[in-house]
Scaffold this motif. Sequence first.
Motif, short mmCIF file in Angstrom:
data_model
loop_
_atom_site.label_atom_id
_atom_site.label_comp_id
_atom_site.label_asym_id
_atom_site.label_seq_id
_atom_site.Cartn_x
_atom_site.Cartn_y
_atom_site.Cartn_z
N ARG A 91 0.84 -1.20 0.00
CA ARG A 91 0.00 0.00 0.00
C ARG A 91 0.87 1.25 0.00
NH1 ARG A 91 -2.81 -0.79 5.28
NH2 ARG A 91 -4.09 1.02 4.81
N SER A 92 0.26 2.38 -0.38
CA SER A 92 1.00 3.63 -0.41
C SER A 92 1.15 4.18 1.01
CB SER A 92 0.23 4.63 -1.28
OG SER A 92 0.89 5.86 -1.28
N ALA A 93 2.28 4.83 1.27
CA ALA A 93 2.49 5.47 2.57
C ALA A 93 2.77 6.95 2.36
CB ALA A 93 3.65 4.81 3.30
N ASP A 94 2.36 7.78 3.32
CA ASP A 94 2.56 9.24 3.25
C ASP A 94 3.78 9.66 4.05
OD1 ASP A 94 0.51 9.86 1.57
OD2 ASP A 94 -0.78 10.78 3.10
N TYR A 95 4.50 10.65 3.54
CA TYR A 95 5.70 11.16 4.21
C TYR A 95 5.67 12.68 4.31
CZ TYR A 95 8.00 6.66 4.38
OH TYR A 95 8.31 5.36 4.69
N LEU A 96 6.02 13.19 5.48
CA LEU A 96 6.23 14.63 5.66
C LEU A 96 7.73 14.87 5.73
CD1 LEU A 96 3.57 15.43 8.43
CD2 LEU A 96 3.31 15.56 5.94
N VAL A 97 8.20 15.88 5.02
CA VAL A 97 9.63 16.16 4.99
C VAL A 97 9.89 17.56 5.56
CG1 VAL A 97 11.61 16.53 3.48
CG2 VAL A 97 10.11 14.57 3.10
N THR A 98 10.64 17.57 6.69
CA THR A 98 10.95 18.85 7.35
C THR A 98 12.44 18.99 7.64
OG1 THR A 98 10.42 17.73 9.42
CG2 THR A 98 8.69 19.13 8.48
N GLY A 99 13.24 18.10 7.07
CA GLY A 99 14.68 18.16 7.31
C GLY A 99 15.37 16.97 6.69
N SER A 100 16.67 16.85 6.92
CA SER A 100 17.46 15.79 6.28
C SER A 100 16.99 14.39 6.63
CB SER A 100 18.90 15.84 6.76
OG SER A 100 19.44 17.08 6.56
N TRP A 101 16.57 14.19 7.90
CA TRP A 101 16.27 12.82 8.30
C TRP A 101 14.94 12.35 7.72
CZ3 TRP A 101 20.26 10.19 9.10
CH2 TRP A 101 21.39 10.78 9.68
N ALA A 122 3.59 13.94 1.33
CA ALA A 122 2.34 14.58 1.78
C ALA A 122 2.57 16.02 2.21
CB ALA A 122 1.75 13.77 2.92
N GLY A 123 3.82 16.46 2.14
CA GLY A 123 4.15 17.84 2.51
C GLY A 123 5.64 17.96 2.74
N SER A 124 6.21 19.13 2.36
CA SER A 124 7.64 19.34 2.55
C SER A 124 7.92 20.82 2.76
CB SER A 124 8.41 18.84 1.32
OG SER A 124 9.74 19.31 1.35
N THR A 125 8.88 21.11 3.62
CA THR A 125 9.28 22.51 3.81
C THR A 125 10.59 22.82 3.07
OG1 THR A 125 10.40 21.90 5.86
CG2 THR A 125 8.17 22.82 6.07
#
Length: 374
Positions: A91-101, A122-125
């Motif tokens: 299944r698909s999974a969602d990821y939030l990206v707010t930094g290197s890790w 699902a979102g990135s800064t």
Amino acid sequence: MSRVWNFSAGPAALPEAVLTQVRDEMLDWHGCGMSVMEMSHRGKEFATIIETAEADLRELLAVPQHYKVLFLQGGATQLFSQIPLNLAAGRSADYLVTGSWSKKAVEEARRVAPIAGPARLAGSTAVKGALADGFTRLLRDEEISLDPGAAFLHLCTNETIYGVEVQDDCAALAARAGSVPLVADMSSHILSRQVDVSRYGVIYAGAQKNIGPSGLVLCIVREDLLGKAVSTMPSIMDFRLMAENGSMINTPPTFGIYVSGLVFQWLKRQGGVAAMEQVNIRKAEMLYRCIDESGGFYRNPVETTSRSRMNVPFTLQDTALDAVFLAEARDAGLVSLKGHKTVGGMRASIYNAMPEAGVTALVDFMRQFAKVHG
Ligand code: PMP
């Protein structure tokens, strides 16, 4: 012997009381005539060590009964792929990206996507074109678009390199995600602040910052998420099999588990996570105040409401002074202050084991340095 104030991001300083106890117990653990490193992981002595460590951790974080605590290996990095392989299984999974890790987590998930399923952003800064993606804040609600059918929603609740930390224990995000389980990389702030474990499907953390020696990674998994692994999963990577075997399908990192257990006992003696959180708030306030009141001599680029209590990156207005700052700090007994290579500048990691006296010493040094060089 003289110990330094060690501001390393990890492996990081351990409580001195724990190190002393390890030294005292090194040759003869509790009268059994050998060190923990030398004893069988199947023997009754080690059984006591791992069971006590788990019980203390459960008490510290108030881990509900329907969660398993796993002591794993391979670092948090291994979990970046192990989690989708265990939880998504196509299944698909969602990821939030707010930094290197969190960026690394989605990249690793994509490597296993042909077996585990797609990893969707699902979102990135990240700031396009900015040096090292310019991560300086948390995501705003309107920047997050969730897939209600996602297998899970992954985020990193404290970005170690950029010093960006989730402040509300994911209350708003968990409410929004509804039945989609949150999977949180808490490597660099676990046990530093209170969390409501029941908000999360999985919490994981590499040990080498707030738990114990590297080589161990802690994983707290809600029971209903076990048993969903892809069928080709190697048994050593399978959360369900690990849970059924008490984290001992093979030989676990016994010494790391032992030292971590001593850190848990030390934390309990400090008054537990709630008491530790108050100390951490005071330490972080002291350091940020020093930076903010320096008239621009020092600068922290992170939005005030996203600032980490654990990892405080800062730059010097005059970068030509960087090397001088580090050398003079070293002479004053303050070490490992060099910033991560991707962002430069300085970074002070002030985990649980860094006492207020260490932060006071750093702040005194920084004020004096600014006076002389400003
Ligand atoms: N996640 C975070 C937030 C980290 O800070 C780190 C290590 N600095 C990792 C993951 C990777 O951990 P490990 O080196 O244990 O694989």
